[in-house]
Design an enzyme around this catalytic site. Structure first.
Site, mmCIF file in Angstrom:
data_model
loop_
_atom_site.group_PDB
_atom_site.id
_atom_site.type_symbol
_atom_site.label_atom_id
_atom_site.label_comp_id
_atom_site.label_asym_id
_atom_site.label_seq_id
_atom_site.Cartn_x
_atom_site.Cartn_y
_atom_site.Cartn_z
ATOM 1 N N GLY A 12 -0.525 12.961 -1.735
ATOM 2 C CA GLY A 12 -1.003 12.219 -0.565
ATOM 3 C C GLY A 12 -1.078 13.122 0.652
ATOM 4 N N ALA A 13 -1.547 14.358 0.427
ATOM 5 C CA ALA A 13 -1.564 15.355 1.512
ATOM 6 C C ALA A 13 -2.837 15.286 2.350
ATOM 7 C CB ALA A 13 -1.403 16.754 0.921
ATOM 8 N N GLY A 16 -2.103 11.491 7.269
ATOM 9 C CA GLY A 16 -0.816 10.987 7.764
ATOM 10 C C GLY A 16 0.375 11.896 7.500
ATOM 11 N N ARG A 38 -9.099 12.329 -1.999
ATOM 12 C CA ARG A 38 -10.217 12.749 -1.127
ATOM 13 C C ARG A 38 -10.162 14.263 -0.892
ATOM 14 N NH1 ARG A 38 -9.013 8.919 3.777
ATOM 15 N NH2 ARG A 38 -6.937 9.471 3.033
ATOM 16 N N SER A 143 11.019 3.862 2.598
ATOM 17 C CA SER A 143 10.662 3.138 3.821
ATOM 18 C C SER A 143 11.829 2.241 4.221
ATOM 19 C CB SER A 143 9.430 2.263 3.573
ATOM 20 O OG SER A 143 9.201 1.392 4.667
ATOM 21 N N TYR A 156 4.978 -4.849 -1.270
ATOM 22 C CA TYR A 156 5.137 -3.507 -0.678
ATOM 23 C C TYR A 156 6.631 -3.184 -0.539
ATOM 24 C CZ TYR A 156 5.162 0.508 2.357
ATOM 25 O OH TYR A 156 5.404 1.760 2.867
ATOM 26 N N LYS A 160 9.001 -0.155 -2.330
ATOM 27 C CA LYS A 160 9.838 0.831 -1.636
ATOM 28 C C LYS A 160 11.312 0.662 -1.997
ATOM 29 C CE LYS A 160 6.686 3.310 0.258
ATOM 30 N NZ LYS A 160 6.512 4.717 -0.142
ATOM 31 N N PRO A 186 11.182 6.168 6.525
ATOM 32 C CA PRO A 186 10.833 5.866 7.914
ATOM 33 C C PRO A 186 10.539 4.391 8.147
ATOM 34 C CG PRO A 186 9.190 7.313 6.848
ATOM 35 C CD PRO A 186 10.042 6.706 5.781
ATOM 36 N N GLY A 187 10.659 4.007 9.416
ATOM 37 C CA GLY A 187 10.103 2.724 9.859
ATOM 38 C C GLY A 187 8.644 2.959 10.189
HETATM 39 P P1 NDP Z 1 -1.892 7.389 5.038
HETATM 40 O O1 NDP Z 1 -2.786 6.279 4.637
HETATM 41 O O2 NDP Z 1 -2.220 8.163 6.267
HETATM 42 O O3 NDP Z 1 -1.704 8.409 3.818
HETATM 43 C C1 NDP Z 1 -1.550 7.974 2.510
HETATM 44 C C2 NDP Z 1 -1.797 9.153 1.571
HETATM 45 O O4 NDP Z 1 -1.576 8.716 0.222
HETATM 46 C C3 NDP Z 1 -3.227 9.656 1.661
HETATM 47 O O5 NDP Z 1 -3.200 11.061 1.667
HETATM 48 C C4 NDP Z 1 -3.866 9.148 0.381
HETATM 49 O O6 NDP Z 1 -4.833 10.081 -0.082
HETATM 50 C C5 NDP Z 1 -2.674 9.151 -0.570
HETATM 51 N N1 NDP Z 1 -2.881 8.263 -1.704
HETATM 52 C C6 NDP Z 1 -3.007 6.921 -1.705
HETATM 53 N N2 NDP Z 1 -3.261 6.472 -2.950
HETATM 54 C C7 NDP Z 1 -3.288 7.581 -3.753
HETATM 55 C C8 NDP Z 1 -3.511 7.787 -5.128
HETATM 56 N N3 NDP Z 1 -3.757 6.758 -5.957
HETATM 57 N N4 NDP Z 1 -3.479 9.042 -5.616
HETATM 58 C C9 NDP Z 1 -3.231 10.090 -4.794
HETATM 59 N N5 NDP Z 1 -3.001 9.952 -3.470
HETATM 60 C C10 NDP Z 1 -3.038 8.713 -2.960
HETATM 61 O O7 NDP Z 1 -0.429 6.719 5.182
HETATM 62 P P2 NDP Z 1 1.002 7.367 5.480
HETATM 63 O O8 NDP Z 1 0.912 8.802 5.730
HETATM 64 O O9 NDP Z 1 1.639 6.520 6.483
HETATM 65 O O10 NDP Z 1 1.730 7.090 4.087
HETATM 66 C C11 NDP Z 1 2.376 8.086 3.332
HETATM 67 C C12 NDP Z 1 3.617 7.493 2.685
HETATM 68 O O11 NDP Z 1 4.528 7.076 3.681
HETATM 69 C C13 NDP Z 1 3.360 6.274 1.807
HETATM 70 O O12 NDP Z 1 4.162 6.370 0.651
HETATM 71 C C14 NDP Z 1 3.825 5.134 2.681
HETATM 72 O O13 NDP Z 1 4.234 4.019 1.934
HETATM 73 C C15 NDP Z 1 5.000 5.785 3.388
HETATM 74 N N6 NDP Z 1 5.452 5.169 4.611
HETATM 75 C C16 NDP Z 1 4.586 4.956 5.646
HETATM 76 C C17 NDP Z 1 5.029 4.377 6.812
HETATM 77 C C18 NDP Z 1 4.117 4.041 7.929
HETATM 78 O O14 NDP Z 1 4.464 3.177 8.762
HETATM 79 N N7 NDP Z 1 2.953 4.691 8.048
HETATM 80 C C19 NDP Z 1 6.459 4.043 6.983
HETATM 81 C C20 NDP Z 1 7.272 4.289 5.827
HETATM 82 C C21 NDP Z 1 6.781 4.861 4.711
HETATM 83 P P3 NDP Z 1 -6.262 9.713 -0.738
HETATM 84 O O15 NDP Z 1 -6.683 8.390 -0.194
HETATM 85 O O16 NDP Z 1 -7.120 10.855 -0.331
HETATM 86 O O17 NDP Z 1 -5.976 9.706 -2.204
HETATM 87 C C1 8X3 Z 2 5.884 1.279 6.195
HETATM 88 C C2 8X3 Z 2 6.689 0.678 7.263
HETATM 89 O O1 8X3 Z 2 7.444 -1.555 8.189
HETATM 90 O O2 8X3 Z 2 5.075 -1.150 8.082
HETATM 91 O O3 8X3 Z 2 6.647 1.500 5.067
HETATM 92 O O4 8X3 Z 2 6.310 -1.586 6.078
HETATM 93 S S1 8X3 Z 2 6.371 -0.984 7.403
#
Ligand code: NDP
Ligand code: 8X3
Length: 255
Positions: A12-13, A16, A38, A143, A156, A160, A186-187
């Site tokens: 997921g690089a 975010g 992507r 999370s 969801y 987590k 994280p939150g």
């Molecule tokens: P983004 O949507 O910015 O990033 C999500 C990443 O996950 C993207 O790079 C996406 O890449 C990748 N991804 C999603 N589905 C797939 C898949 N099937 N295969 C490979 N890659 C995948 O969100 P965040 O950066 O916020 O999320 C990253 C992590 O942090 C997640 O696990 C999320 O649950 C967790 N998190 C987020 C929080 C928030 O509030 N934002 C809080 C706590 C945890 P692509 O679409 O190119 O495949």
């Molecule tokens: C993402 C944080 O609170 O939106 O894990 O679910 S929250």
């Protein structure tokens, strides 16, 4: 400080937290293995990583939900990329904000397939090499939602909570090896997370962050790099973090 030959694999690089983590490890001179679906976004992240000092970068187009592809791509890595030191299991998403009895099955399935099954597939493919080399570090992105469920987020939050226990179970399984296992929980972090959750509805996504200061992706990346750079005998079990405007997954302060 990460050594310049350290290989960090981040799922997921492309966006975010994953992209920020790639950039943070790049600044330490690490070698980066970046995966997501992507490729165009991954290439942008890779270019910035080079600018920030990454020793080298290799991009993998990968859908973590595809067990065969995960095993195949990791097995087929070029020799110079095989010895992964740090795995950041970050790929994940939320879909929808609905009561369990009213939501869409496909949303539940996508979250379970990505956040739980995808994380397990990648871990299963990468950890045997770490055990063999008797070194490595798995950092799972959990999370606050995995600690306390909120309304309309049962699935969801459930995914987590699963990450929470998979993290702790894996650490126990690896006891007696020098492989470390950490969860960074994280939150609210302002990324594309809410845009994805609301299927591209940007107005609804923006409201999530209105009137408060959320965490940034860089804040989380900082915690990930910190956990990865402790002395080799120190295992950070869990980093739970929120912005100053959040107490837990239920309570926020909005101006
Ligand atoms: P983004 O949507 O910015 O990033 C999500 C990443 O996950 C993207 O790079 C996406 O890449 C990748 N991804 C999603 N589905 C797939 C898949 N099937 N295969 C490979 N890659 C995948 O969100 P965040 O950066 O916020 O999320 C990253 C992590 O942090 C997640 O696990 C999320 O649950 C967790 N998190 C987020 C929080 C928030 O509030 N934002 C809080 C706590 C945890 P692509 O679409 O190119 O495949
Ligand atoms: C993402 C944080 O609170 O939106 O894990 O679910 S929250």
């Amino acid at each position: 400080m990460t050594q310049s030959n350290t290989i960090v694999f981040i799922t997921g690089a492309s966006s975010g937290i994953g992209a920020a983590t790639a950039h943070a490890f790049a600044s330490q001179g690490a070698r980066l293995l970046l995966a997501a679906r992507r490729m165009d976004k991954l290439v942008d992240v890779a270019e910035e990583a080079h600018r920030r000092g990454a020793s080298s970068v290799h991009c993998l187009q990968l859908d973590v939900r595809n067990a065969e592809a995960v095993a195949g791509e990791i097995a087929a890595l070029p020799a110079q990329w095989k010895e992964i030191d740090v795995l950041v299991n970050n790929a994940g998403l939320s879909r929808g904000l609905d009561k369990l009895h009213q939501g869409k099955l496909e949303d539940w399935e996508e979250m379970i397939d990505t956040n739980i099954k995808g994380l397990i597939y990648v871990t299963r493919a990468v950890v045997p090499g770490m055990v063999e080399r008797n070194r490595g570090h798995v950092i799972n992105i959990g999370s606050t939602a995995g600690h306390l469920a909120y309304a309309n987020g049962a699935v969801y939050c459930g995914t987590k909570a699963a990450v929470h226990f998979i993290n702790d179970g894996l650490r126990d399984d690896l006891l007696g090896t020098n492989v470390r296992v950490t969860s960074v929980d994280p939150g609210m972090v302002e990324t594309d997370f809410s845009l994805v959750r609301f299927h591209g509805d940007s107005e609804r996504a923006e409201k999530v962050y209105k009137g408060l200061t959320p965490l940034t992706a860089e804040d989380v990346a900082d915690a990930i790099v910190w956990a990865a750079t402790r002395p080799a005998h120190v295992n950070i079990v869990r980093v739970q973090m929120t912005s100053i405007h959040q107490a837990n997954s239920l309570r926020f302060h909005r101006e």
